[in-house]
Scaffold this active site. Structure first.
Site, PDB file in Angstrom:
ATOM      1  N   TYR A   1       0.821  -1.210   0.000  1.00 43.25           N
ATOM      2  CA  TYR A   1       0.000   0.000   0.000  1.00 43.25           C
ATOM      3  C   TYR A   1       0.856   1.262   0.000  1.00 43.25           C
ATOM      4  CZ  TYR A   1      -2.921  -3.653   1.999  1.00 43.25           C
ATOM      5  OH  TYR A   1      -3.570  -4.836   2.230  1.00 43.25           O
TER       6      TYR A   1
ATOM      7  N   ASP B   1       3.209   2.886  -1.947  1.00 49.38           N
ATOM      8  CA  ASP B   1       3.330   3.898  -2.998  1.00 49.38           C
ATOM      9  C   ASP B   1       2.049   4.737  -3.056  1.00 49.38           C
ATOM     10  OD1 ASP B   1       5.673   2.598  -3.352  1.00 49.38           O
ATOM     11  OD2 ASP B   1       5.322   1.918  -5.400  1.00 49.38           O
TER      12      ASP B   1
ATOM     13  N   TYR C   1       5.967  -7.576   7.177  1.00 48.93           N
ATOM     14  CA  TYR C   1       5.925  -8.511   6.050  1.00 48.93           C
ATOM     15  C   TYR C   1       5.868  -9.930   6.618  1.00 48.93           C
ATOM     16  CZ  TYR C   1       7.117  -4.429   3.319  1.00 48.93           C
ATOM     17  OH  TYR C   1       7.086  -3.189   2.750  1.00 48.93           O
TER      18      TYR C   1
ATOM     19  N   GLN D   1      -6.180   5.545   6.737  1.00 51.33           N
ATOM     20  CA  GLN D   1      -4.792   5.972   6.977  1.00 51.33           C
ATOM     21  C   GLN D   1      -4.648   6.831   8.242  1.00 51.33           C
ATOM     22  OE1 GLN D   1      -2.876   8.657   4.061  1.00 51.33           O
ATOM     23  NE2 GLN D   1      -1.440   6.992   3.682  1.00 51.33           N
TER      24      GLN D   1
ATOM     25  N   ARG E   1       6.724  -1.218   8.497  1.00 49.25           N
ATOM     26  CA  ARG E   1       7.408  -1.798   7.339  1.00 49.25           C
ATOM     27  C   ARG E   1       7.453  -0.750   6.228  1.00 49.25           C
ATOM     28  NH1 ARG E   1       2.587  -5.802   5.068  1.00 49.25           N
ATOM     29  NH2 ARG E   1       1.933  -4.373   3.417  1.00 49.25           N
ATOM     30  N   GLY E   2       7.980  -1.139   5.070  1.00 50.49           N
ATOM     31  CA  GLY E   2       7.894  -0.299   3.868  1.00 50.49           C
ATOM     32  C   GLY E   2       8.441   1.096   4.062  1.00 50.49           C
ATOM     33  N   GLU E   3       7.701   2.077   3.589  1.00 46.95           N
ATOM     34  CA  GLU E   3       8.174   3.454   3.614  1.00 46.95           C
ATOM     35  C   GLU E   3       7.248   4.349   4.433  1.00 46.95           C
ATOM     36  OE1 GLU E   3       9.017   6.852   0.267  1.00 46.95           O
ATOM     37  OE2 GLU E   3       9.842   4.880  -0.044  1.00 46.95           O
TER      38      GLU E   3
HETATM   39  O1  TRH Z   1       2.362  -1.540   2.072  1.00 50.17           O
HETATM   40  P1  TRH Z   1       3.818  -1.391   2.215  1.00 50.17           P
HETATM   41  O2  TRH Z   1       4.557  -2.651   2.335  1.00 50.17           O
HETATM   42  O3  TRH Z   1       4.381  -0.588   1.000  1.00 50.17           O
HETATM   43  C1  TRH Z   1       5.641  -0.887   0.416  1.00 50.17           C
HETATM   44  C2  TRH Z   1       6.620   0.247   0.631  1.00 50.17           C
HETATM   45  O4  TRH Z   1       6.128   1.530   0.453  1.00 50.17           O
HETATM   46  C3  TRH Z   1       7.821   0.053  -0.281  1.00 50.17           C
HETATM   47  O5  TRH Z   1       8.691   1.165  -0.188  1.00 50.17           O
HETATM   48  C4  TRH Z   1       7.328  -0.130  -1.696  1.00 50.17           C
HETATM   49  O6  TRH Z   1       8.333  -0.195  -2.603  1.00 50.17           O
HETATM   50  C5  TRH Z   1       6.500  -1.396  -1.727  1.00 50.17           C
HETATM   51  O7  TRH Z   1       5.347  -1.172  -0.923  1.00 50.17           O
HETATM   52  C6  TRH Z   1       6.056  -1.809  -3.109  1.00 50.17           C
HETATM   53  O8  TRH Z   1       4.143  -0.517   3.521  1.00 50.17           O
HETATM   54  P2  TRH Z   1       3.982   1.051   3.842  1.00 50.17           P
HETATM   55  O9  TRH Z   1       4.872   1.874   2.979  1.00 50.17           O
HETATM   56  O10 TRH Z   1       4.149   1.197   5.273  1.00 50.17           O
HETATM   57  O11 TRH Z   1       2.498   1.418   3.430  1.00 50.17           O
HETATM   58  C7  TRH Z   1       1.370   1.069   4.131  1.00 50.17           C
HETATM   59  C8  TRH Z   1       0.292   2.119   3.921  1.00 50.17           C
HETATM   60  O12 TRH Z   1      -0.968   1.611   4.352  1.00 50.17           O
HETATM   61  C9  TRH Z   1       0.513   3.408   4.704  1.00 50.17           C
HETATM   62  O13 TRH Z   1       0.121   4.529   3.942  1.00 50.17           O
HETATM   63  C10 TRH Z   1      -0.403   3.256   5.898  1.00 50.17           C
HETATM   64  C11 TRH Z   1      -1.546   2.500   5.294  1.00 50.17           C
HETATM   65  N1  TRH Z   1      -2.363   1.714   6.251  1.00 50.17           N
HETATM   66  C12 TRH Z   1      -3.700   2.047   6.375  1.00 50.17           C
HETATM   67  O14 TRH Z   1      -4.176   3.017   5.756  1.00 50.17           O
HETATM   68  N2  TRH Z   1      -4.469   1.279   7.203  1.00 50.17           N
HETATM   69  C13 TRH Z   1      -4.001   0.214   7.913  1.00 50.17           C
HETATM   70  O15 TRH Z   1      -4.748  -0.450   8.644  1.00 50.17           O
HETATM   71  C14 TRH Z   1      -2.605  -0.080   7.774  1.00 50.17           C
HETATM   72  C15 TRH Z   1      -2.008  -1.212   8.576  1.00 50.17           C
HETATM   73  C16 TRH Z   1      -1.824   0.675   6.928  1.00 50.17           C
END
Ligand code: TRH
Length: 362
Positions: A4, A6, A189, A245, A261-263
Protein backbone atom coordinates in the site's frame (compact mmCIF):
# COMPACT_ATOMS: atom_id res chain seq x y z
CA UNK A 1 1.99 -9.67 -1.03
CA UNK A 2 -0.30 -6.65 -0.61
CA UNK A 3 1.51 -3.34 -0.76
CA UNK A 4 0.00 0.00 0.00
CA UNK A 5 3.05 2.20 0.41
CA UNK A 6 3.33 3.90 -3.00
CA UNK A 7 -0.38 4.75 -3.05
CA UNK A 8 -0.18 5.63 0.65
CA UNK A 9 2.65 8.13 0.18
CA UNK A 10 0.88 9.81 -2.77
CA UNK A 11 -2.46 9.94 -0.97
CA UNK A 12 -0.79 11.50 2.05
CA UNK A 13 0.98 14.11 -0.05
CA UNK A 14 -2.21 14.90 -1.98
CA UNK A 15 -4.11 15.30 1.29
CA UNK A 16 -1.44 17.62 2.71
CA UNK A 17 -1.33 19.78 -0.40
CA UNK A 18 -5.12 19.88 -0.63
CA UNK A 19 -5.16 22.01 2.51
CA UNK A 20 -3.89 24.86 0.33
CA UNK A 21 -6.69 26.78 -1.40
CA UNK A 22 -4.58 27.82 -4.35
CA UNK A 23 -3.76 24.32 -5.58
CA UNK A 24 -5.92 22.02 -7.65
CA UNK A 25 -4.84 18.40 -7.38
CA UNK A 26 -5.40 15.47 -9.68
CA UNK A 27 -4.17 12.12 -8.44
CA UNK A 28 -3.78 9.37 -11.06
CA UNK A 29 -3.47 5.82 -9.75
CA UNK A 30 -3.20 2.47 -11.49
CA UNK A 31 -4.81 0.58 -8.61
CA UNK A 32 -7.78 2.45 -7.25
CA UNK A 33 -8.75 -0.53 -5.10
CA UNK A 34 -5.64 -0.03 -2.97
CA UNK A 35 -6.33 3.67 -2.70
CA UNK A 36 -9.93 2.92 -1.68
CA UNK A 37 -8.73 0.84 1.25
CA UNK A 38 -6.50 3.60 2.55
CA UNK A 39 -9.08 6.33 1.91
CA UNK A 40 -12.17 5.38 3.90
CA UNK A 41 -13.36 2.79 1.36
CA UNK A 42 -13.87 5.26 -1.51
CA UNK A 43 -10.92 7.32 -2.72
CA UNK A 44 -12.89 9.18 -5.40
CA UNK A 45 -15.53 10.32 -2.94
CA UNK A 46 -13.14 11.04 -0.06
CA UNK A 47 -10.85 12.86 -2.48
CA UNK A 48 -13.69 14.98 -3.86
CA UNK A 49 -14.57 16.13 -0.33
CA UNK A 50 -10.96 17.25 0.12
CA UNK A 51 -10.66 18.89 -3.29
CA UNK A 52 -8.59 16.05 -4.78
CA UNK A 53 -9.70 14.66 -8.11
CA UNK A 54 -8.85 10.96 -8.05
CA UNK A 55 -8.59 9.42 -11.52
CA UNK A 56 -7.64 6.06 -13.00
CA UNK A 57 -4.19 5.89 -14.56
CA UNK A 58 -5.67 5.39 -18.04
CA UNK A 59 -7.19 8.87 -18.02
CA UNK A 60 -3.67 10.33 -18.25
CA UNK A 61 -3.87 9.56 -21.98
CA UNK A 62 -7.15 11.42 -22.30
CA UNK A 63 -5.85 14.41 -20.36
CA UNK A 64 -2.67 14.41 -22.45
CA UNK A 65 -4.54 14.18 -25.73
CA UNK A 66 -6.70 17.14 -24.75
CA UNK A 67 -3.62 19.18 -23.80
CA UNK A 68 -4.85 19.70 -20.27
CA UNK A 69 -1.54 18.99 -18.60
CA UNK A 70 -0.83 20.43 -15.17
CA UNK A 71 1.59 23.25 -14.29
CA UNK A 72 3.40 20.89 -11.92
CA UNK A 73 3.64 17.17 -12.59
CA UNK A 74 4.85 14.89 -9.79
CA UNK A 75 5.83 11.45 -11.03
CA UNK A 76 6.09 9.20 -8.00
CA UNK A 77 8.24 6.10 -7.65
CA UNK A 78 9.23 5.83 -11.30
CA UNK A 79 5.65 5.29 -12.41
CA UNK A 80 6.39 6.20 -16.08
CA UNK A 81 3.98 8.79 -17.39
CA UNK A 82 2.51 7.82 -20.82
CA UNK A 83 3.98 9.37 -23.99
CA UNK A 84 0.78 11.23 -24.91
CA UNK A 85 0.95 13.15 -21.66
CA UNK A 86 4.68 13.84 -22.00
CA UNK A 87 4.12 15.11 -25.56
CA UNK A 88 1.48 17.49 -24.23
CA UNK A 89 3.94 18.66 -21.55
CA UNK A 90 6.53 19.38 -24.24
CA UNK A 91 3.98 21.27 -26.31
CA UNK A 92 3.00 23.38 -23.33
CA UNK A 93 6.61 24.24 -22.57
CA UNK A 94 7.39 25.07 -26.24
CA UNK A 95 4.58 27.60 -26.25
CA UNK A 96 6.71 29.65 -23.87
CA UNK A 97 4.30 29.41 -20.96
CA UNK A 98 5.71 28.90 -17.47
CA UNK A 99 4.87 25.18 -17.14
CA UNK A 100 5.14 22.40 -16.68
CA UNK A 101 7.54 21.68 -13.84
CA UNK A 102 8.31 17.96 -13.81
CA UNK A 103 9.29 16.40 -10.47
CA UNK A 104 10.38 12.83 -9.97
CA UNK A 105 9.48 11.88 -6.38
CA UNK A 106 11.94 9.19 -5.37
CA UNK A 107 12.02 6.44 -2.76
CA UNK A 108 13.11 7.39 0.73
CA UNK A 109 16.67 6.62 1.72
CA UNK A 110 19.06 7.77 4.42
CA UNK A 111 22.08 7.09 2.19
CA UNK A 112 24.28 10.16 1.92
CA UNK A 113 24.11 10.38 -1.88
CA UNK A 114 20.47 11.52 -1.57
CA UNK A 115 21.84 14.88 -0.30
CA UNK A 116 23.72 15.33 -3.56
CA UNK A 117 21.01 14.05 -5.85
CA UNK A 118 18.11 16.01 -4.38
CA UNK A 119 16.79 18.59 -6.87
CA UNK A 120 19.29 17.60 -9.54
CA UNK A 121 17.86 18.26 -13.01
CA UNK A 122 17.74 15.32 -15.33
CA UNK A 123 17.51 16.66 -18.93
CA UNK A 124 15.22 14.50 -21.07
CA UNK A 125 15.67 13.94 -24.79
CA UNK A 126 12.64 16.12 -25.53
CA UNK A 127 13.99 19.41 -24.13
CA UNK A 128 12.15 18.94 -20.85
CA UNK A 129 13.91 18.77 -17.50
CA UNK A 130 12.87 16.34 -14.83
CA UNK A 131 13.99 17.15 -11.27
CA UNK A 132 14.85 14.42 -8.77
CA UNK A 133 13.10 14.97 -5.48
CA UNK A 134 14.52 12.92 -2.61
CA UNK A 135 12.60 12.76 0.65
CA UNK A 136 14.99 12.32 3.54
CA UNK A 137 16.30 12.88 7.00
CA UNK A 138 18.77 15.72 6.45
CA UNK A 139 18.48 19.41 5.69
CA UNK A 140 19.78 18.92 2.16
CA UNK A 141 17.01 16.47 1.22
CA UNK A 142 13.32 17.06 0.64
CA UNK A 143 12.10 16.17 4.16
CA UNK A 144 9.20 13.93 5.17
CA UNK A 145 5.46 14.50 4.88
CA UNK A 146 3.91 15.39 8.22
CA UNK A 147 0.43 16.20 6.88
CA UNK A 148 -2.37 16.28 9.44
CA UNK A 149 -0.47 14.23 12.03
CA UNK A 150 -0.99 16.78 14.83
CA UNK A 151 -4.74 17.17 14.27
CA UNK A 152 -5.30 13.43 13.87
CA UNK A 153 -3.35 12.35 16.91
CA UNK A 154 -4.94 14.99 19.15
CA UNK A 155 -8.34 13.35 18.66
CA UNK A 156 -10.04 10.75 20.83
CA UNK A 157 -10.37 7.12 19.66
CA UNK A 158 -11.43 7.10 15.97
CA UNK A 159 -14.64 5.18 15.16
CA UNK A 160 -12.82 2.40 13.27
CA UNK A 161 -10.77 1.62 16.39
CA UNK A 162 -13.42 2.16 19.03
CA UNK A 163 -14.59 -1.49 19.11
CA UNK A 164 -11.01 -2.65 19.72
CA UNK A 165 -9.79 -0.08 22.18
CA UNK A 166 -10.08 0.08 25.91
CA UNK A 167 -8.31 2.23 28.38
CA UNK A 168 -7.22 -0.57 30.65
CA UNK A 169 -3.76 0.98 30.79
CA UNK A 170 -5.06 3.12 33.64
CA UNK A 171 -4.46 0.05 35.75
CA UNK A 172 -7.99 0.09 37.20
CA UNK A 173 -8.81 -3.56 36.70
CA UNK A 174 -5.43 -5.11 36.26
CA UNK A 175 -5.24 -6.70 39.63
CA UNK A 176 -2.30 -6.44 42.02
CA UNK A 177 -0.02 -8.76 40.13
CA UNK A 178 0.51 -6.39 37.18
CA UNK A 179 2.52 -3.20 37.20
CA UNK A 180 1.31 -1.74 33.91
CA UNK A 181 0.21 -2.28 30.33
CA UNK A 182 2.22 -1.73 27.19
CA UNK A 183 0.71 -1.42 23.76
CA UNK A 184 2.37 -2.68 20.62
CA UNK A 185 1.20 -2.43 17.01
CA UNK A 186 2.34 -4.90 14.39
CA UNK A 187 2.35 -4.30 10.62
CA UNK A 188 5.02 -6.52 9.11
CA UNK A 189 5.93 -8.51 6.05
CA UNK A 190 5.12 -12.20 6.32
CA UNK A 191 8.77 -13.29 6.49
CA UNK A 192 9.43 -11.36 9.73
CA UNK A 193 10.50 -13.64 12.60
CA UNK A 194 7.54 -12.54 14.67
CA UNK A 195 6.91 -15.75 16.51
CA UNK A 196 10.30 -15.74 18.22
CA UNK A 197 9.96 -12.07 18.98
CA UNK A 198 6.49 -12.44 20.51
CA UNK A 199 7.63 -15.30 22.71
CA UNK A 200 10.54 -13.15 23.88
CA UNK A 201 8.20 -10.24 24.59
CA UNK A 202 5.88 -12.49 26.54
CA UNK A 203 8.78 -13.67 28.72
CA UNK A 204 9.86 -10.10 29.37
CA UNK A 205 6.35 -9.01 30.26
CA UNK A 206 5.96 -11.94 32.63
CA UNK A 207 9.17 -11.30 34.48
CA UNK A 208 8.43 -7.55 34.72
CA UNK A 209 4.82 -7.94 35.82
CA UNK A 210 3.53 -6.21 32.69
CA UNK A 211 0.63 -6.92 30.38
CA UNK A 212 1.06 -6.34 26.66
CA UNK A 213 -1.79 -5.53 24.29
CA UNK A 214 -0.76 -6.42 20.76
CA UNK A 215 -2.66 -4.74 17.93
CA UNK A 216 -2.24 -6.93 14.89
CA UNK A 217 -2.88 -4.60 11.92
CA UNK A 218 -4.57 -5.15 8.59
CA UNK A 219 -5.91 -8.63 9.27
CA UNK A 220 -2.41 -10.03 9.31
CA UNK A 221 -2.16 -13.65 9.94
CA UNK A 222 -0.78 -14.57 13.32
CA UNK A 223 -1.67 -18.21 13.65
CA UNK A 224 -4.30 -19.32 16.12
CA UNK A 225 -1.79 -21.93 17.19
CA UNK A 226 0.75 -19.30 18.17
CA UNK A 227 -1.85 -17.25 20.01
CA UNK A 228 -2.98 -20.35 21.85
CA UNK A 229 0.54 -21.28 22.81
CA UNK A 230 1.02 -17.84 24.37
CA UNK A 231 -2.31 -17.89 26.16
CA UNK A 232 -0.99 -18.37 29.68
CA UNK A 233 1.35 -15.47 29.21
CA UNK A 234 0.49 -11.81 29.73
CA UNK A 235 -0.20 -10.98 26.07
CA UNK A 236 -3.56 -10.02 24.60
CA UNK A 237 -3.95 -10.10 20.83
CA UNK A 238 -6.32 -7.66 19.17
CA UNK A 239 -6.82 -8.37 15.49
CA UNK A 240 -7.60 -5.18 13.54
CA UNK A 241 -9.15 -4.85 10.09
CA UNK A 242 -7.54 -2.51 7.55
CA UNK A 243 -8.43 0.95 8.88
CA UNK A 244 -8.23 4.40 7.21
CA UNK A 245 -4.79 5.97 6.98
CA UNK A 246 -5.45 8.66 9.59
CA UNK A 247 -6.72 6.06 12.08
CA UNK A 248 -3.59 3.99 11.60
CA UNK A 249 -1.57 7.12 12.43
CA UNK A 250 -3.62 7.56 15.59
CA UNK A 251 -2.89 3.98 16.62
CA UNK A 252 0.86 4.44 16.14
CA UNK A 253 0.78 7.56 18.27
CA UNK A 254 -0.86 5.64 21.15
CA UNK A 255 1.36 2.55 21.16
CA UNK A 256 4.58 2.22 23.15
CA UNK A 257 6.30 0.26 20.41
CA UNK A 258 5.42 -0.06 16.73
CA UNK A 259 6.47 -2.73 14.28
CA UNK A 260 6.30 -1.06 10.88
CA UNK A 261 7.41 -1.80 7.34
CA UNK A 262 7.89 -0.30 3.87
CA UNK A 263 8.17 3.45 3.61
CA UNK A 264 5.05 5.19 4.80
CA UNK A 265 4.34 3.39 8.08
CA UNK A 266 8.08 3.69 8.80
CA UNK A 267 7.85 7.48 8.55
CA UNK A 268 4.69 7.66 10.66
CA UNK A 269 6.37 5.62 13.39
CA UNK A 270 9.03 8.31 13.53
CA UNK A 271 6.50 11.13 13.90
CA UNK A 272 5.02 9.09 16.76
CA UNK A 273 8.22 9.64 18.75
CA UNK A 274 8.14 6.06 20.02
CA UNK A 275 10.53 3.15 19.63
CA UNK A 276 9.84 1.12 16.49
CA UNK A 277 11.19 -1.84 14.61
CA UNK A 278 11.43 -1.30 10.87
CA UNK A 279 10.80 -4.30 8.69
CA UNK A 280 12.38 -2.76 5.59
CA UNK A 281 11.02 -3.73 2.17
CA UNK A 282 13.33 -6.49 0.90
CA UNK A 283 15.21 -5.92 -2.36
CA UNK A 284 16.66 -8.76 -4.38
CA UNK A 285 20.20 -7.33 -4.50
CA UNK A 286 20.16 -6.85 -0.69
CA UNK A 287 20.28 -3.09 -1.23
CA UNK A 288 17.86 -2.82 1.69
CA UNK A 289 20.59 -3.86 4.13
CA UNK A 290 22.70 -0.84 3.13
CA UNK A 291 19.61 1.37 3.40
CA UNK A 292 18.80 0.05 6.84
CA UNK A 293 22.34 0.60 8.14
CA UNK A 294 22.45 4.13 6.72
CA UNK A 295 19.20 4.94 8.50
CA UNK A 296 20.28 3.38 11.80
CA UNK A 297 23.48 5.43 11.83
CA UNK A 298 21.49 8.65 11.48
CA UNK A 299 18.66 7.65 13.77
CA UNK A 300 20.81 6.62 16.72
CA UNK A 301 23.19 9.56 16.42
CA UNK A 302 23.72 11.11 19.86
CA UNK A 303 22.27 8.11 21.75
CA UNK A 304 24.17 6.34 24.55
CA UNK A 305 26.52 3.59 23.44
CA UNK A 306 24.24 0.93 24.97
CA UNK A 307 21.15 2.25 23.13
CA UNK A 308 23.09 2.42 19.86
CA UNK A 309 24.21 -1.17 20.26
CA UNK A 310 20.98 -2.67 21.56
CA UNK A 311 18.69 -0.49 19.44
CA UNK A 312 20.51 -1.44 16.26
CA UNK A 313 20.31 -5.10 17.12
CA UNK A 314 16.61 -4.76 18.02
CA UNK A 315 16.03 -3.43 14.50
CA UNK A 316 17.64 -6.62 13.24
CA UNK A 317 15.39 -8.86 15.32
CA UNK A 318 17.58 -9.48 18.38
CA UNK A 319 15.81 -11.21 21.28
CA UNK A 320 13.64 -8.74 23.26
CA UNK A 321 15.52 -9.45 26.53
CA UNK A 322 18.53 -7.73 24.90
CA UNK A 323 16.71 -4.39 24.50
CA UNK A 324 13.44 -4.34 26.44
CA UNK A 325 15.21 -2.83 29.47
CA UNK A 326 16.12 0.20 27.36
CA UNK A 327 12.57 1.09 26.32
CA UNK A 328 12.41 4.22 28.45
CA UNK A 329 15.68 5.58 27.14
CA UNK A 330 14.70 4.60 23.59
CA UNK A 331 11.39 6.46 23.96
CA UNK A 332 13.15 9.64 25.09
CA UNK A 333 15.55 9.29 22.16
CA UNK A 334 12.66 8.78 19.71
CA UNK A 335 10.96 11.95 20.93
CA UNK A 336 14.16 13.90 20.30
CA UNK A 337 14.50 12.34 16.85
CA UNK A 338 10.98 13.35 15.93
CA UNK A 339 11.70 16.95 17.04
CA UNK A 340 14.86 16.90 14.95
CA UNK A 341 12.87 15.81 11.88
CA UNK A 342 10.31 18.56 12.40
CA UNK A 343 13.06 21.15 12.54
CA UNK A 344 14.28 20.04 9.09
CA UNK A 345 11.04 21.15 7.42
CA UNK A 346 8.21 19.11 5.99
CA UNK A 347 8.13 17.62 2.52
CA UNK A 348 4.86 19.32 1.57
CA UNK A 349 6.35 22.73 2.40
CA UNK A 350 9.71 22.07 0.80
CA UNK A 351 8.20 20.84 -2.44
CA UNK A 352 6.08 23.99 -2.73
CA UNK A 353 9.12 26.15 -2.00
CA UNK A 354 10.89 24.42 -4.85
CA UNK A 355 7.94 25.02 -7.19
CA UNK A 356 7.93 28.71 -6.23
CA UNK A 357 11.67 29.03 -6.77
CA UNK A 358 11.30 27.55 -10.24
CA UNK A 359 8.41 29.85 -11.13
CA UNK A 360 10.57 32.84 -10.21
CA UNK A 361 13.60 31.65 -12.15
CA UNK A 362 11.67 30.79 -15.33
O1 TRH B 1 2.36 -1.54 2.07
P1 TRH B 1 3.82 -1.39 2.21
O2 TRH B 1 4.56 -2.65 2.34
O3 TRH B 1 4.38 -0.59 1.00
C1 TRH B 1 5.64 -0.89 0.42
C2 TRH B 1 6.62 0.25 0.63
O4 TRH B 1 6.13 1.53 0.45
C3 TRH B 1 7.82 0.05 -0.28
O5 TRH B 1 8.69 1.17 -0.19
C4 TRH B 1 7.33 -0.13 -1.70
O6 TRH B 1 8.33 -0.20 -2.60
C5 TRH B 1 6.50 -1.40 -1.73
O7 TRH B 1 5.35 -1.17 -0.92
C6 TRH B 1 6.06 -1.81 -3.11
O8 TRH B 1 4.14 -0.52 3.52
P2 TRH B 1 3.98 1.05 3.84
O9 TRH B 1 4.87 1.87 2.98
O10 TRH B 1 4.15 1.20 5.27
O11 TRH B 1 2.50 1.42 3.43
C7 TRH B 1 1.37 1.07 4.13
C8 TRH B 1 0.29 2.12 3.92
O12 TRH B 1 -0.97 1.61 4.35
C9 TRH B 1 0.51 3.41 4.70
O13 TRH B 1 0.12 4.53 3.94
C10 TRH B 1 -0.40 3.26 5.90
C11 TRH B 1 -1.55 2.50 5.29
N1 TRH B 1 -2.36 1.71 6.25
C12 TRH B 1 -3.70 2.05 6.38
O14 TRH B 1 -4.18 3.02 5.76
N2 TRH B 1 -4.47 1.28 7.20
C13 TRH B 1 -4.00 0.21 7.91
O15 TRH B 1 -4.75 -0.45 8.64
C14 TRH B 1 -2.61 -0.08 7.77
C15 TRH B 1 -2.01 -1.21 8.58
C16 TRH B 1 -1.82 0.68 6.93
Amino acid sequence: MDNYGDAGVCWRLARSLSKRDDIRIRLFCDDLKVLDKIAHGDAVKTGAALGIEVLPWTSLDVVGASNLVADVVIEAFACKIPETYIDAMRLKSSKGSSGPLWINLEYLTAESWADEMHLMPSPQNNDLNKYFYFPGFTEKTGGLTLGDWDEVTAQTVPPSLAPFWDERSDGGHLGDSYLGVRRISIFNYSHAPLEKCLRGLADMAKSNGELIDIYVCANQNISAQLIQSLEDLPLRFIQLPFIPQEDYDWLLSRCDLNFVRGEDSFVRAQWAGKPFIWDIYPQSDRAHEIKLDAFLDLYFEGASSSLIKQGKSAMKWAEPHEWWGLMEEWTAHSEKWSDKLRALGQLEVKILDFVKSQEISR
